[in-house]
Motif scaffolding. Structure first.
Motif, mmCIF file in Angstrom:
data_model
loop_
_atom_site.group_PDB
_atom_site.id
_atom_site.type_symbol
_atom_site.label_atom_id
_atom_site.label_comp_id
_atom_site.label_asym_id
_atom_site.label_seq_id
_atom_site.Cartn_x
_atom_site.Cartn_y
_atom_site.Cartn_z
ATOM 1 N N ALA A 76 -16.060 7.582 2.345
ATOM 2 C CA ALA A 76 -15.176 6.463 2.026
ATOM 3 C C ALA A 76 -13.724 6.867 2.220
ATOM 4 O O ALA A 76 -13.386 8.050 2.258
ATOM 5 N N LEU A 77 -12.865 5.868 2.330
ATOM 6 C CA LEU A 77 -11.422 6.071 2.233
ATOM 7 C C LEU A 77 -11.043 5.925 0.762
ATOM 8 O O LEU A 77 -11.596 5.082 0.058
ATOM 9 N N LEU A 88 -7.498 -4.393 5.056
ATOM 10 C CA LEU A 88 -8.654 -4.758 5.876
ATOM 11 C C LEU A 88 -9.410 -3.520 6.329
ATOM 12 O O LEU A 88 -10.646 -3.522 6.391
ATOM 13 N N ARG A 89 -8.685 -2.452 6.634
ATOM 14 C CA ARG A 89 -9.347 -1.198 7.009
ATOM 15 C C ARG A 89 -10.191 -0.685 5.849
ATOM 16 O O ARG A 89 -11.321 -0.218 6.057
ATOM 17 N N TYR A 90 -9.675 -0.785 4.628
ATOM 18 C CA TYR A 90 -10.436 -0.303 3.476
ATOM 19 C C TYR A 90 -11.676 -1.153 3.232
ATOM 20 O O TYR A 90 -12.733 -0.630 2.850
ATOM 21 N N CYS A 91 -11.559 -2.450 3.462
ATOM 22 C CA CYS A 91 -12.748 -3.292 3.311
ATOM 23 C C CYS A 91 -13.792 -2.955 4.369
ATOM 24 O O CYS A 91 -14.989 -2.935 4.086
ATOM 25 N N PRO A 138 -9.764 -4.895 -10.384
ATOM 26 C CA PRO A 138 -9.030 -3.938 -9.556
ATOM 27 C C PRO A 138 -7.629 -4.438 -9.208
ATOM 28 O O PRO A 138 -7.416 -5.639 -9.013
ATOM 29 N N VAL A 139 -6.695 -3.497 -9.116
ATOM 30 C CA VAL A 139 -5.315 -3.850 -8.773
ATOM 31 C C VAL A 139 -4.942 -3.314 -7.396
ATOM 32 O O VAL A 139 -3.771 -3.355 -7.017
ATOM 33 N N ASN A 140 -5.932 -2.833 -6.648
ATOM 34 C CA ASN A 140 -5.666 -2.376 -5.279
ATOM 35 C C ASN A 140 -6.920 -2.575 -4.433
ATOM 36 O O ASN A 140 -8.031 -2.686 -4.966
ATOM 37 N N PRO A 141 -6.759 -2.656 -3.106
ATOM 38 C CA PRO A 141 -7.914 -2.886 -2.233
ATOM 39 C C PRO A 141 -8.963 -1.786 -2.303
ATOM 40 O O PRO A 141 -10.147 -2.043 -2.070
ATOM 41 N N LEU A 144 -11.108 -2.664 -5.210
ATOM 42 C CA LEU A 144 -11.831 -3.898 -4.904
ATOM 43 C C LEU A 144 -12.973 -3.637 -3.927
ATOM 44 O O LEU A 144 -14.074 -4.181 -4.087
ATOM 45 N N SER A 145 -12.734 -2.785 -2.920
ATOM 46 C CA SER A 145 -13.783 -2.518 -1.932
ATOM 47 C C SER A 145 -14.992 -1.868 -2.588
ATOM 48 O O SER A 145 -16.142 -2.165 -2.238
ATOM 49 N N LYS A 146 -14.759 -1.001 -3.561
ATOM 50 C CA LYS A 146 -15.866 -0.353 -4.269
ATOM 51 C C LYS A 146 -16.588 -1.344 -5.179
ATOM 52 O O LYS A 146 -17.834 -1.338 -5.274
ATOM 53 N N LEU A 147 -15.837 -2.192 -5.855
ATOM 54 C CA LEU A 147 -16.468 -3.173 -6.735
ATOM 55 C C LEU A 147 -17.318 -4.153 -5.939
ATOM 56 O O LEU A 147 -18.429 -4.513 -6.365
ATOM 57 N N MET A 148 -16.838 -4.576 -4.788
ATOM 58 C CA MET A 148 -17.616 -5.496 -3.960
ATOM 59 C C MET A 148 -18.918 -4.845 -3.509
ATOM 60 O O MET A 148 -19.954 -5.514 -3.440
ATOM 61 N N MET A 149 -18.879 -3.538 -3.219
ATOM 62 C CA MET A 149 -20.116 -2.867 -2.820
ATOM 63 C C MET A 149 -21.067 -2.763 -3.998
ATOM 64 O O MET A 149 -22.282 -2.932 -3.834
#
Length: 332
Positions: A76-77, A88-91, A138-141, A144-149
């Motif tokens: 992951a990043l 978008l890259r992090y997502c 989350p307060v940063n992407p 958020l990307s981890k929570l969405m997963m």
């Protein structure tokens, strides 16, 4: 003996997990694109495949060639500031590629999936210590990307029977006590290695972000968990997956301030930590401390390296012995 796939096994936590699995007699296949990891960090005895998780056909081929008992997904990043600039890259990297790996696992008949998640899913907590029931905001992407997963995995269980453990790391720290692996990031953003590198003269003076927090000494408080204890937790959750998916907070359950970390480095090294004080960073909460009561109760996991001085000592030994880290990173 079991066979496991570890994505991100050339990275910091991943390489320590691979060591732990090999020490236990298991077979390990590492998949890593070496964009942030190091080929030299992959322990001897593991099979290494250089691939990116966006390569769906490669993933299908890997799962066709081996039958895995579980997947440990650590690729992951993870830079919060970078995620604010490149959401978008992090997502894509942290969500889309994680989904790719989960789909390949399901297709390949591997229905146990352990996700490296993060305390960043909580954002700025309303109280500490933080339990699994705390609000996720989350307060940063990155967070958020981890929570969405995590949420995608919940649906994957109901639709495909994929049982998952989302392990919400707090602050990973330290190194293998036997000196076989350590922490080597570029850039290095973690406090303990930055303090050590500054003390060794391998980096500029440590910059302390904020000395006016509402904490005992005015500096931010964080929960530091030894990287080998994190590795052990990944294995400890596997039997629990027989009962269904879980989400666990992973920390020591005790907070240490920036000044306390600096004092520990000074005790271990016998040297002063060169540093300079500066203003707070936007979005940094005063304190982040985990409650790990749930994983302790349900799996029996306990930190074996809970002392801050022990954590710092293993990190100091690694950096003192490896002033260049793992050396030049291979091109991805």
């Amino acid at each position: 003996m079991a066979r496991y796939l570890v994505s991100g096994g050339a990275g910091y936590v991943g390489s320590h997990l691979v060591l732990t699995l090999l020490d236990a007699g298991h077979e390990v296949v590492v998949v890593d694109d070496l964009s942030t990891g190091h080929r030299n960090a992959v322990p001897p005895g593991a099979t290494f495949i250089q691939a990116n998780l966006s390569e769906r056909r490669r993933l299908d081929d890997i799962f066709a060639a081996w039958k895995f008992d579980a997947v440990f997904h650590l690729a992951a990043l993870s830079l919060v500031g970078e995620s604010m600039q490149q959401p978008l890259r992090y997502c894509r990297e942290n969500l889309a590629n994680s989904v790719n790996l989960a789909e390949a696992a399901v297709k390949g008949g591997c229905l146990k999936y352990v996700l490296s998640s993060t305390a960043a899913v909580f954002g700025v907590p309303k109280s500490v210590p933080i339990t699994e029931e705390a609000e996720t905001s989350p307060v940063n992407p990155y967070g958020l990307s981890k929570l969405m997963m995590e949420q995608a995995l919940a649906w994957a269980e109901s639709a495909h029977g994929l049982r998952s453990a989302s392990l919400r790391y707090f602050n990973a720290a330290g190194a293998d006590p036997l000196g076989r692996a350590g922490e080597d990031h570029d850039p290095e953003t973690h406090l303990i290695p930055r303090a050590i590198m500054a003390t060794l003269g391998h980096a500029p003076p440590l910059h302390v972000f904020g000395t006016d927090y509402d904490t005992p000494d005015g500096t931010a408080v964080r929960d530091y968990v030894h990287v080998m204890d994190l590795a052990a937790a990944h294995i400890a959750v596997l039997p629990r997956l027989e009962q269904g998916s879980v989400r666990y907070n992973l920390g020591n359950g005790a907070g240490h301030s920036v000044r306390e970390v600096m004092a520990a480095v000074e005790r271990v090294s016998g040297r002063k930590v060169p540093h300079e004080n500066g203003p707070r960073r936007a979005g940094d909460p005063p304190a982040l401390v985990a409650s790990s009561a749930l994983i302790r109760a349900e799996t029996g996991w306990r930190p074996q390296h809970a002392s801050l001085d022990e954590i710092v000592r293993t990190a100091w030994n690694w950096h003192a012995a490896h002033p260049q880290g793992y050396g030049a990173r291979e091109a991805a």
